[in-house]
Design a protein around this motif. Structure first.
Motif, mmCIF file in Angstrom:
data_model
loop_
_atom_site.group_PDB
_atom_site.id
_atom_site.type_symbol
_atom_site.label_atom_id
_atom_site.label_comp_id
_atom_site.label_asym_id
_atom_site.label_seq_id
_atom_site.Cartn_x
_atom_site.Cartn_y
_atom_site.Cartn_z
ATOM 1 N N THR A 589 0.832 -1.198 0.000
ATOM 2 C CA THR A 589 0.000 0.000 0.000
ATOM 3 C C THR A 589 0.866 1.246 0.000
ATOM 4 O O THR A 589 0.594 2.220 -0.723
ATOM 5 N N THR A 590 1.927 1.238 0.798
ATOM 6 C CA THR A 590 2.839 2.373 0.814
ATOM 7 C C THR A 590 3.419 2.629 -0.568
ATOM 8 O O THR A 590 3.563 3.780 -0.995
ATOM 9 N N SER A 591 3.731 1.566 -1.298
ATOM 10 C CA SER A 591 4.341 1.747 -2.621
ATOM 11 C C SER A 591 3.407 2.477 -3.574
ATOM 12 O O SER A 591 3.840 3.329 -4.349
ATOM 13 N N ILE A 592 2.100 2.179 -3.532
ATOM 14 C CA ILE A 592 1.199 2.881 -4.444
ATOM 15 C C ILE A 592 0.900 4.288 -3.935
ATOM 16 O O ILE A 592 0.633 5.199 -4.732
ATOM 17 N N LEU A 593 0.964 4.494 -2.628
ATOM 18 C CA LEU A 593 0.762 5.844 -2.103
ATOM 19 C C LEU A 593 1.980 6.722 -2.366
ATOM 20 O O LEU A 593 1.850 7.952 -2.466
ATOM 21 N N ARG A 594 3.136 6.136 -2.511
ATOM 22 C CA ARG A 594 4.312 6.906 -2.934
ATOM 23 C C ARG A 594 4.099 7.419 -4.343
ATOM 24 O O ARG A 594 4.484 8.544 -4.678
ATOM 25 N N SER A 595 3.473 6.612 -5.148
ATOM 26 C CA SER A 595 3.204 7.016 -6.528
ATOM 27 C C SER A 595 2.250 8.203 -6.576
ATOM 28 O O SER A 595 2.365 9.068 -7.446
ATOM 29 N N VAL A 596 1.285 8.260 -5.633
ATOM 30 C CA VAL A 596 0.361 9.387 -5.579
ATOM 31 C C VAL A 596 1.114 10.694 -5.370
ATOM 32 O O VAL A 596 0.805 11.729 -5.974
ATOM 33 N N VAL A 597 2.131 10.653 -4.498
ATOM 34 C CA VAL A 597 2.926 11.846 -4.216
ATOM 35 C C VAL A 597 3.866 12.162 -5.376
ATOM 36 O O VAL A 597 4.085 13.334 -5.718
ATOM 37 N N GLU A 598 4.403 11.133 -6.031
ATOM 38 C CA GLU A 598 5.388 11.353 -7.084
ATOM 39 C C GLU A 598 4.773 11.806 -8.404
ATOM 40 O O GLU A 598 5.409 12.539 -9.165
ATOM 41 N N GLY A 599 3.537 11.382 -8.668
ATOM 42 C CA GLY A 599 2.975 11.771 -9.956
ATOM 43 C C GLY A 599 1.467 11.776 -9.994
ATOM 44 O O GLY A 599 0.888 11.928 -11.070
ATOM 45 N N GLY A 600 0.802 11.653 -8.844
ATOM 46 C CA GLY A 600 -0.650 11.622 -8.824
ATOM 47 C C GLY A 600 -1.240 12.913 -8.289
ATOM 48 O O GLY A 600 -0.708 14.001 -8.519
ATOM 49 N N THR A 601 -2.305 12.783 -7.558
ATOM 50 C CA THR A 601 -3.011 13.970 -7.075
ATOM 51 C C THR A 601 -2.346 14.624 -5.882
ATOM 52 O O THR A 601 -2.757 15.703 -5.472
ATOM 53 N N GLY A 602 -1.324 13.988 -5.318
ATOM 54 C CA GLY A 602 -0.696 14.527 -4.117
ATOM 55 C C GLY A 602 0.697 15.064 -4.334
ATOM 56 O O GLY A 602 1.506 15.068 -3.399
ATOM 57 N N THR A 603 1.012 15.552 -5.532
ATOM 58 C CA THR A 603 2.377 15.997 -5.819
ATOM 59 C C THR A 603 2.804 17.185 -4.954
ATOM 60 O O THR A 603 3.999 17.392 -4.738
ATOM 61 N N ALA A 604 1.842 17.957 -4.437
ATOM 62 C CA ALA A 604 2.215 19.098 -3.601
ATOM 63 C C ALA A 604 2.937 18.658 -2.337
ATOM 64 O O ALA A 604 3.682 19.433 -1.736
ATOM 65 N N ALA A 605 2.735 17.402 -1.929
ATOM 66 C CA ALA A 605 3.393 16.899 -0.724
ATOM 67 C C ALA A 605 4.900 16.742 -0.902
ATOM 68 O O ALA A 605 5.620 16.557 0.083
#
Length: 805
Positions: A589-605
């Motif tokens: 789960t962490t691996s796919i949530l890293r993807s959210v930060v790296e290129g998804g809706t959470g890049t501002a993080a």
């Protein structure tokens, strides 16, 4: 015979008395010793008594010795009788309310004060907690013979009573025992009746309590100025430290204040510094005289200027929210019940760290509150909640409850009435991996499993359509895409189907195991659970995300480190942990949530400057926007909520902060990034160490027999284990079978302009309701028009299906 009565012997009768012959008496010779006629002489007659001469003049005003002795005896009898009566009649009363009133004191982890929740600023301590030099300073100032003298000083008491009666001013002049009786049992009024009661109570108390007990009570009840009752409150008020940390010089100054608390406060009355300095020297010289302080030590001391006067430490700002959260924690964990806590006097050390608390408040101010305007009506509705937890220990490090407790009473960090939206989706995937779930055509659910992201696609159950067809944000259709890409874009259609594939009840159980309370409203076992209709609190969500960060090991969050009252510790429950889900499930789960930060809706993080994993979320009708994320060593959740300040009704955030919409990738993610960067500044950068589910980097294609994820079968490929040295978003393998995909996903080569936004907006993937453009792939978008590939049966849309991102 004679008529005279006869005597038995014949002797003449003695009648015993005869009538007095007055004439004979008159004829008797005047001279003494002359025999009367016919009688014998009677001898010499006694001289008449001489009378004491009458006292005249001034002698009449002087009492005789008999009068003096009698008066003394009478007074002694009255005093003894009065003493006996008074001793019998005057009992030791219960303590007066003001003497026992204390505050509950709430402290940061480092011991600095967060808040006091009572009107009386008092905190009792044991005598052993007061340094000996401070004890001696008080004795030198107030009563140097305290340990050797009787309970009362009769001379001083008589003098004080006389001066009071004669109008020469209200006088003190009593022992420490008497002063304690006045402070603790009676009151501060200066009357003869109070003095009499004080006398008898002091005598009785001296017989029932030790000198140490009396001295301890005196130190805890005396007033030192600055609204500080007791030596501990005084130490904080004047020197911002605990009594145990006071120096000899500081203790002597506090002892000086007992004589004239307000007058000797040289900060508020600098003109009185000479008098205060003289009193301070008097105390120290007394310590030397009593051999409690060496002359050399005395000479080395300098006057300790007290700190500035601090305004009343009320519950304004974040203080009230913290107090509320701590009290709820104590009651909920059966540490103290509400009635016991209300008796006050507790010293409660929290797990909150002041540096991180300040950083969280600053981040919220910079990214949310500073962007509000009184001219913008929508900004009146803006509320913010935040919480931060150490994943390894479960300790709550910071809380943000609202703009000001005195203006907004509801704690936004602990309230449970706003939908969590798509921040719930990771729990669905975690459950899928933990239960080794498959799609309904038999493919293991991994980050690279393909799903159909068509807008309003009917969720398929084992028995066919379920009647639930959730819409994606803005009704965007994505067609086939991997779980990783669906997480990046927060595609509702994919996660609703995944929840059905895993089993809604299993998803619910997993969420509870991770830390979501089982009594959370709307935590219902149905496919819609994936879209976050449940209303867990910000703190609840932080605990659950901390479990993911801690590789699936869960323990309840901890908000209180230590509780004492009157020096005695209150037992706290031991924290236990358990493996809520497998490490592979949490880490994948962490691996796919890293993807959210790296290129998804959470890049501002990414602004945190740390390896991070996270998920955005939006409640129905945009009434709340969330960002939940974590680094290996810090889990934090930020939520911006809309609420009418007048009615309390939840309101959409449209137009707030000058934006058309607020979503999780905007203000919440920016706040998260600023806080996380500041909270971890100066600490080593930690990388994620992940054990991933076998096959996490392999794309599972649907079987030829059924291209719709809806039937049960066997996986088409064997899983494999991967453990990247530097975990990140693993590019999925491009399948050999031709397919059409929406632009902007990781596996199609589409650019960001073809797919999801990268400016902090959320869940706005490319294309329109028919699939949109295909990025660099000229085959066109997916959606419903994809040559039959991945399109499932359509059904009637379920009524009032919530929109979650």
């Amino acid at each position: 015979m004679s008529d005279e009565p006869q005597q038995q012997n014949g002797d003449p009768a003695d009648p015993g008395w005869t009538p007095r012959d007055l004439s004979a008496d008159a004829a008797a010779p005047a001279e003494q010793g002359t025999p009367a006629a016919g009688g014998k002489g009677t001898g010499k007659q006694r001289k008449p008594k001489s009378r004491r001469p009458k006292r005249t003049g001034w002698r009449r005003a002087v009492p005789t010795w008999r009068m003096v002795l009698g008066g003394i005896l009478l007074i002694a009898l009255v005093l003894i009788g009065g003493f006996i009566a008074g001793y019998q009649l005057v009992d030791i009363p219960p303590a007066n309310a003001s003497a026992t009133a204390q505050s509950n004191v709430y402290l940061y982890k480092d011991g600095s004060v967060i808040a006091r929740d009572g009107e009386v600023n008092r905190e009792n301590v044991r005598l052993a907690q007061v340094p000996r030099t401070v004890q001696h300073a008080v004795l030198a100032a107030e009563d140097r013979d305290f340990y050797s003298e009787r309970a009362v000083d009769v001379k001083a008491m008589i003098r004080a009573g006389w001066n009071t009666l004669t109008g020469k001013g209200k006088q003190g002049g009593s022992t420490i025992t008497q002063q304690y009786v006045k402070n603790y049992y009676l009151g501060q009024e200066q009357t003869v009746v109070r003095k009499i009661k004080e006398f008898f109570i002091a005598i009785k108390l001296n017989r029932e309590e030790s000198k140490d007990q009396i001295f301890e009570g005196y130190l805890n009840t005396s007033y030192f100025g600055r609204n500080a009752y007791g030596i501990q409150a005084a130490a904080q008020a004047y020197y911002s430290k605990d009594v145990g940390d006071l120096t000899t010089a500081e203790g002597a100054y506090l002892a000086s204040l007992l004589n004239a608390p307000s007058a000797y406060d040289i900060v508020t009355h600098p003109e009185n510094k000479p008098a205060a300095l003289a009193r301070w020297n008097y105390v120290l010289d007394g310590m030397v005289k009593e051999k409690w302080l060496g002359p050399g030590q005395r000479a080395a001391l300098t006057f300790p200027v007290p700190g500035p006067v601090k305004p009343t430490n009320s519950l304004s700002g974040q203080r009230g929210y913290i107090v509320q959260a701590v009290e709820d924690y104590l009651v909920r964990n059966d540490i103290l019940d509400e009635k016991t806590l209300a008796t006050r006097g507790y010293r409660i050390t929290t797990t909150l760290e002041k540096k991180k608390q300040d950083a969280l408040v600053e981040a919220v101010d910079d990214n949310v509150m500073s962007k509000t305007s009184k001219q913008n009506k929508a900004d009146r509705n803006v509320r913010v909640g935040g919480a931060s937890i150490d994943p390894a220990t479960g300790r709550v490090l910071a809380l943000y409850g609202g703009i000001d407790y005195t203006r907004q009473y509801v704690n936004n960090a602990t309230r449970r009435d706003y939908q969590v939206g798509s921040t719930f989706k990771p729990f669905v995937f975690t459950s899928a991996v933990a239960h080794r779930s498959t799609t309904q055509d038999g493919r293991r659910i991994t980050p690279e499993t393909l799903y159909d992201g068509t807008n309003k696609r009917m969720v398929q159950g084992p028995d066919g359509p379920t009647g639930y067809d959730p819409a994606n944000e803005d009704d965007v259709s994505y067609g086939p895409l991997t779980v990783r890409a669906a997480t990046d874009k927060s595609v509702n259609a994919v996660y609703a189907q995944m929840a059905e594939d895993v089993g809604p009840e299993k998803v619910r159980t997993t969420a509870i195991d991770l830390g979501i309370p089982k009594d959370t409203p709307d935590l219902t076992a149905s496919p819609s659970i994936a879209l976050g209709p449940s209303t867990a609190s910000v703190l609840d969500m932080t605990e659950a995300y901390a479990t993911l960060a801690n590789h699936g090991e869960h323990g309840a969050h901890v908000l209180v480190d230590h509780v004492t009252k009157d020096g005695e510790s209150v037992k706290l429950p031991d924290r236990t942990t358990e493996q809520a889900v497998t490490r592979e499930a949490a880490d994948t789960t962490t691996s796919i949530l890293r993807s959210v930060v790296e290129g998804g809706t959470g890049t501002a993080a990414q602004g945190a400057g740390r390896p991070a994993a996270g998920k955005t979320g939006t409640a129905e009708e945009d009434k709340a926007a969330w960002f939940a994320g974590y680094t290996p060593d810090l889990a934090t959740v930020i939520a911006v909520m809309g609420q009418n300040p007048d009615t309390g009704a939840q309101k959409p955030l449209y137009g707030a902060l000058g934006l058309p919409r607020i979503n999780g990738g905007g203000a919440p993610a920016l706040t998260w990034a600023q806080y996380t960067g500041a909270a971890l500044r100066g600490t080593p950068v930690e990388e994620f160490d992940l054990d991933l589910e076998p096959g996490s980097d392999q794309t599972e294609l649907p079987s030829d027999e059924n291209t719709v994820p809806g039937t049960t079968g066997q996986p088409t490929r064997s899983p494999s284990r991967t453990r990247p040295a530097t975990p990140g978003s693993t590019p999925p393998t491009t399948p050999s079978a031709p397919r059409t995909t929406p632009g902007g996903t990781d596996d199609t080569g589409g650019t960001d302009s073809d797919g999801g936004t990268t400016d902090g907006g959320e869940d706005t993937g490319g294309g329109d309701s028919t699939g949109g453009t295909g990025g660099e792939d000229d085959s066109g978008g997916g959606g419903g028009d994809n040559g039959g590939f991945f399109e499932g049966p359509r059904g009637t849309r379920a009524p009032t299906a919530p929109l979650r991102r």
